[in-house]
Design an enzyme around this catalytic site. Sequence first.
Site, PDB file in Angstrom:
ATOM      1  N   CYS A  78     -10.120  -3.229   4.986  1.00  0.00           N
ATOM      2  CA  CYS A  78     -11.385  -3.112   4.837  1.00  0.00           C
ATOM      3  C   CYS A  78     -12.029  -4.234   4.466  1.00  0.00           C
ATOM      4  O   CYS A  78     -12.177  -5.264   5.394  1.00  0.00           O
ATOM      5  CB  CYS A  78     -11.706  -2.087   3.550  1.00  0.00           C
ATOM      6  SG  CYS A  78     -13.409  -1.066   3.935  1.00  0.00           S
ATOM      7  N   HIS A 171      -8.678   2.863   4.170  1.00  0.00           N
ATOM      8  CA  HIS A 171      -7.685   2.375   2.965  1.00  0.00           C
ATOM      9  C   HIS A 171      -6.541   3.464   2.975  1.00  0.00           C
ATOM     10  O   HIS A 171      -6.464   4.644   2.142  1.00  0.00           O
ATOM     11  CB  HIS A 171      -8.659   2.769   1.619  1.00  0.00           C
ATOM     12  CG  HIS A 171      -9.830   2.062   1.462  1.00  0.00           C
ATOM     13  ND1 HIS A 171      -9.496   0.733   0.511  1.00  0.00           N
ATOM     14  CD2 HIS A 171     -11.038   1.756   1.957  1.00  0.00           C
ATOM     15  CE1 HIS A 171     -10.637   0.301   0.687  1.00  0.00           C
ATOM     16  NE2 HIS A 171     -11.512   0.851   1.298  1.00  0.00           N
ATOM     17  N   GLU A 173      -3.894   3.012   1.049  1.00  0.00           N
ATOM     18  CA  GLU A 173      -3.516   2.947  -0.274  1.00  0.00           C
ATOM     19  C   GLU A 173      -3.897   4.026  -1.053  1.00  0.00           C
ATOM     20  O   GLU A 173      -3.417   4.581  -2.297  1.00  0.00           O
ATOM     21  CB  GLU A 173      -3.486   1.780  -0.985  1.00  0.00           C
ATOM     22  CG  GLU A 173      -5.159   1.421  -1.357  1.00  0.00           C
ATOM     23  CD  GLU A 173      -6.159   0.804  -0.173  1.00  0.00           C
ATOM     24  OE1 GLU A 173      -5.618   1.055   1.176  1.00  0.00           O
ATOM     25  OE2 GLU A 173      -7.231   0.756  -0.870  1.00  0.00           O
TER      26      GLU A 173
END
Length: 206
Positions: A78, A171, A173
């Site tokens: 991002c 994302h 994560e």
Amino acid sequence: MKIGVLALQGDFALHEKALARCDVASVEVRKPEELADVDGLIIPGGESTTLLHLMEEWAFVPALEKFHAAGKPIFGTCAGLIVLARDVERPRQFSFGFIDVGVERNAYGRQRESFEAPGLAVLDGKPTPIDMIFIRAPRIRRVGAGVETLATYQEEPVLARQGSVLVGTFHPELTDNPAVHRYFCGMVLRAAGRPGAGALPSEASR
Ligand code: GLN
């Protein structure tokens, strides 16, 4: 093998958790000299303008250029992608240009600031399910000839790689799915030229 997570701003702690799920040691990088101790670097999401200010303030620009020139892998998610891209629009801003893509910031519009979608990436030649969470995400508007698209969303690239540089507009994560981090760990391991080294007790024993 040790992977650094740039810890100036953004959701770096979740990347450390994701690396832990891959059984890879991580370290928070706050100063340019700490790059010398890591084999790869993750630049997390956050706000790219703030991230750039902090990187300039802490003299990360020449240090990261050196890191990249040494062939050490970098993964930007991002805002991390935005700082690594060749061209950035809306607004135009400095970027490292390590990957030949053009990105437009915050490009999904207000109604779709954040959303989630399942996806399929081709990682090391294998179709791999991934989970994509987009938060005020950029869109990759142009992909250079040397760039490999690893995953798409609505036919647009969302995960891409050029040599030692991996970028995602979403994302990984924020999900429990470690596939994208695992792929990056593989890139780092191969670049370090020590396949399997992560599983060995120590360098000294050889
Ligand atoms: N919108 C941010 C930017 O333009 C990126 C958002 C993110 O990293 N989740 O910098």
